[in-house]
Enzyme design. Structure first.
Site, PDB file in Angstrom:
ATOM      1  N   SER A 174      15.902 -37.382  19.957  1.00 44.58           N
ATOM      2  CA  SER A 174      15.562 -37.174  21.366  1.00 44.58           C
ATOM      3  C   SER A 174      15.259 -38.456  22.133  1.00 44.58           C
ATOM      4  CB  SER A 174      14.386 -36.204  21.507  1.00 44.58           C
ATOM      5  OG  SER A 174      13.173 -36.816  21.143  1.00 44.58           O
ATOM      6  N   LYS A 187       7.849 -38.968  23.478  1.00 44.02           N
ATOM      7  CA  LYS A 187       8.544 -38.755  24.749  1.00 44.02           C
ATOM      8  C   LYS A 187       8.139 -39.845  25.737  1.00 44.02           C
ATOM      9  CE  LYS A 187      10.211 -34.908  23.205  1.00 44.02           C
ATOM     10  NZ  LYS A 187      11.530 -34.884  22.654  1.00 44.02           N
TER      11      LYS A 187
END
Length: 181
Positions: A41, A81
């Protein structure tokens, strides 16, 4: 005489080892901790199985747009993230352009992924929002937007108490040693 000297030396070593273990625990629990990146990700910024050092004493007031953070998930799961939106921000994505409070934000860390998306004839992020971020919450996304579960599609808005810290550097593999931005 030898026996008492040996006992003193053994006691000194025991104290030194105990103090070292306590200091290591304090540092890992409250100051810096290692985390392993799992998944794609955050490609190409961070790679699967890289080890990163996370600054756990970073206060939320010192975080800024674009910082990479560790987020507490359920159980032992954590997420890596990038902070996109802060409390009070309005976040929108229009035709792969990130808008925060109506202003386009440059995201140089997406260059490689944007080129790949354009070559395949699609969008990297797709349209989204506008979303107003509530107090004590953050909007996060992965750099590999097509492969990231984030605030758009599964993680939701991140409450302040779920932020573990800011990623500072990749320290393993040693050949990839670098600061993280």
């Amino acid at each position: 005489m030898k026996s008492s000297h040996l006992k003193v030396e053994l006691w000194d070593w025991t104290k030194a080892i105990f103090i070292a273990l306590v200091l290591a625990w304090v540092v890992k629990t409250f100051i810096f901790a290692p985390y392993t990146v799992k998944g794609e990700s955050m490609e190409p910024t961070l790679h699967d199985h890289e080890r990163i050092a996370v600054n756990k004493i970073t206060q939320t007031e010192k975080l800024k747009h674009g910082d990479i953070v560790i987020i507490k998930g359920s159980g032992k799961t954590n997420y890596v993230k990038r902070i996109i939106g802060f409390p009070g921000d309005t976040v929108e994505v229009d035709n792969d352009k990130l808008l925060i409070n109506g202003k386009q934000v440059k995201e140089p860390y997406l260059k490689e992924n944007m080129e790949e998306a354009k070559n395949s004839g699609g969008l990297l992020t797709g349209d989204m929002g506008p979303i107003v971020i509530p107090e004590k919450h953050y909007f996060v996304m992965g750099d590999n937007r097509r492969m990231s579960m984030d605030s758009r599609n599964g993680l939701g808005l991140i409450s302040q108490d779920r932020l573990v810290g800011r990623s500072e550097l990749v320290f393993f593999p040693f050949s990839s040693l670098r600061s993280v931005k």
